[in-house]
Write a protein that holds these residues in place. Structure first.
Motif, PDB file in Angstrom:
ATOM      1  N   ALA A   1      -2.894  -0.691   9.465  1.00 40.91           N
ATOM      2  CA  ALA A   1      -3.983  -0.431   8.511  1.00 40.91           C
ATOM      3  C   ALA A   1      -5.292  -1.001   9.060  1.00 40.91           C
ATOM      4  O   ALA A   1      -5.931  -0.374   9.899  1.00 40.91           O
TER       5      ALA A   1
ATOM      6  N   GLY B   1       0.833  -1.191   0.000  1.00 39.53           N
ATOM      7  CA  GLY B   1       0.000   0.000   0.000  1.00 39.53           C
ATOM      8  C   GLY B   1       0.866   1.239   0.000  1.00 39.53           C
ATOM      9  O   GLY B   1       1.593   1.495   0.972  1.00 39.53           O
TER      10      GLY B   1
ATOM     11  N   GLY C   1       1.699   4.926   3.400  1.00 35.92           N
ATOM     12  CA  GLY C   1       2.745   3.999   2.981  1.00 35.92           C
ATOM     13  C   GLY C   1       3.981   4.720   2.461  1.00 35.92           C
ATOM     14  O   GLY C   1       5.118   4.330   2.751  1.00 35.92           O
TER      15      GLY C   1
ATOM     16  N   HIS D   1      -0.162  -1.053   4.684  1.00 36.52           N
ATOM     17  CA  HIS D   1      -0.703   0.306   4.624  1.00 36.52           C
ATOM     18  C   HIS D   1      -1.808   0.430   3.575  1.00 36.52           C
ATOM     19  O   HIS D   1      -2.034   1.517   3.044  1.00 36.52           O
ATOM     20  N   CYS D   2      -2.495  -0.654   3.281  1.00 35.44           N
ATOM     21  CA  CYS D   2      -3.523  -0.634   2.243  1.00 35.44           C
ATOM     22  C   CYS D   2      -4.916  -0.653   2.863  1.00 35.44           C
ATOM     23  O   CYS D   2      -5.104  -1.110   3.991  1.00 35.44           O
TER      24      CYS D   2
ATOM     25  N   ASP E   1       1.636  -1.740  -4.841  1.00 33.40           N
ATOM     26  CA  ASP E   1       0.371  -1.015  -4.896  1.00 33.40           C
ATOM     27  C   ASP E   1      -0.024  -0.908  -6.364  1.00 33.40           C
ATOM     28  O   ASP E   1       0.614  -0.183  -7.129  1.00 33.40           O
TER      29      ASP E   1
ATOM     30  N   ASN F   1      -8.468  -8.174  -0.784  1.00 35.22           N
ATOM     31  CA  ASN F   1      -7.230  -8.372  -0.023  1.00 35.22           C
ATOM     32  C   ASN F   1      -7.465  -8.808   1.423  1.00 35.22           C
ATOM     33  O   ASN F   1      -6.520  -8.875   2.210  1.00 35.22           O
TER      34      ASN F   1
END
Length: 311
Positions: A230, A150, A155, A201-202, A173, A208
């Motif tokens: 996250a 991410g 990120g 960090h997504c 990403d 996902n």
């Protein structure tokens, strides 16, 4: 004539944000609103906008507020908002993207360092009267590889700090463009295979959910560090627990969990090599103001845009 209402799914909002919303009546839902609480408040006040801090906003809440035009997240993650239901009802969903980037990135770095340097363990040992200098060895991060999953505002900020530590930064990403030169764009199998530390960090999506699971963890290097600031749903918690217990994962630094607040007796509690914080990565005095102001600005922008369309 009464002022239009904005419902805040929390107990407060920064003074700077409130100053921007002087033409509205602000109604607070409290620190831990349930869906029933939000439905009742939406039905009573018929807000034109909802600023989402805590709790979930689904179709039932939206249907209880016929005047609702905007749902604004007090933060960057919108997984607690039913975006499909909102779109079907012509309600815009907006997020305060980047408003808490510095705060969350710093928390991720703090968790990474705490894991690598055994900060929590050594602190406990020192307070118990031990001096472990002759027997302890921590991990040096310079020269090692960190995989960042991410590459939005948070990120990238974390990646910049990792680069400053002398780490090699690889990142994944599919939507990121114009990456800085210190981030090497790779696919996920490369991150699993090459990273000495992985930081998530997504946003959480159906695609996902559980991205770190028994299969992907088994592909990671032995001794990898896992950091998640996250969303908890990105990790299969049972698989991570097994991987840490086996030593395949050296340590996990976690600020988010599948169920929040964490219930008493959660398997992570009291477990060696887990460093935990209660989803406070974005909770700093600066981020509180930044997120409130951004959330308020987003509400005003949506309402102005929809008023222009109506005219």
């Amino acid at each position: 004539m009464s002022l239009p209402t904005i419902l805040v799914t929390g107990a407060d909002l920064a003074d700077q944000a409130l100053a921007m919303l002087g033409d509205f009546c602000i109604v607070y839902a409290g620190k831990a609103p349930t869906e029933d609480d939000l439905v009742a408040l939406a039905r009573e006040h018929d807000p034109v906008a909802i600023i989402v801090r805590y709790g979930k906003v689904g179709a039932a809440v939206m249907d209880a507020a016929p005047a609702l035009k905007a749902i604004s997240k007090h933060g960057s993650g919108t997984d607690t908002i039913d975006k499909v239901a909102a779109k079907a009802r012509g309600i815009e969903v907006v997020a305060a993207a980047g408003a808490n980037a510095v705060a969350v990135a710093e928390q991720a770095l703090a968790l990474l360092l705490a894991c690598a340097k055994s900060v929590v363990h050594l602190d406990a040992r020192m307070h118990a009267g031990h001096w472990d200098k002759a027997t302890h060895k921590s991990l040096e991060l310079a020269g090692r590889t960190v995989g960042v999953v991410g590459l939005g505002a948070i990120g990238r900020r974390f990646a910049k700090m990792a680069d400053a530590l002398g780490m090699r930064v690889i990142g994944f990403d599919p939507f990121a463009t114009d990456l800085p030169p210190f981030i090497q764009s790779v696919n996920l199998p490369t991150i699993w295979r090459e990273a000495d530390a992985i930081s998530l960090h997504c946003p959480l999506t159906d695609e996902n959910r559980g991205i770190l699971n028994a299969a992907t963890l088994s592909q990671c290097r032995r001794g990898v560090i896992v950091v998640n600031t996250a969303r908890g749903g990105l990790i299969d918690e049972a698989a991570l627990l097994a991987a840490v217990r086996s030593g395949h994962v050296m340590a996990a630094g976690l600020d988010s969990f599948v169920v929040e607040p964490m219930a008493p007796g959660h398997p992570f509690q009291g477990e060696k090599n887990f460093i935990l914080s209660p989803h406070i990565g974005g909770v700093t005095s600066d981020a509180y103001v930044n997120m409130g102001v951004a959330a308020a600005a987003n509400v005003l922008a949506v309402l102005a845009r929809q008023s222009a369309v109506a005219v």
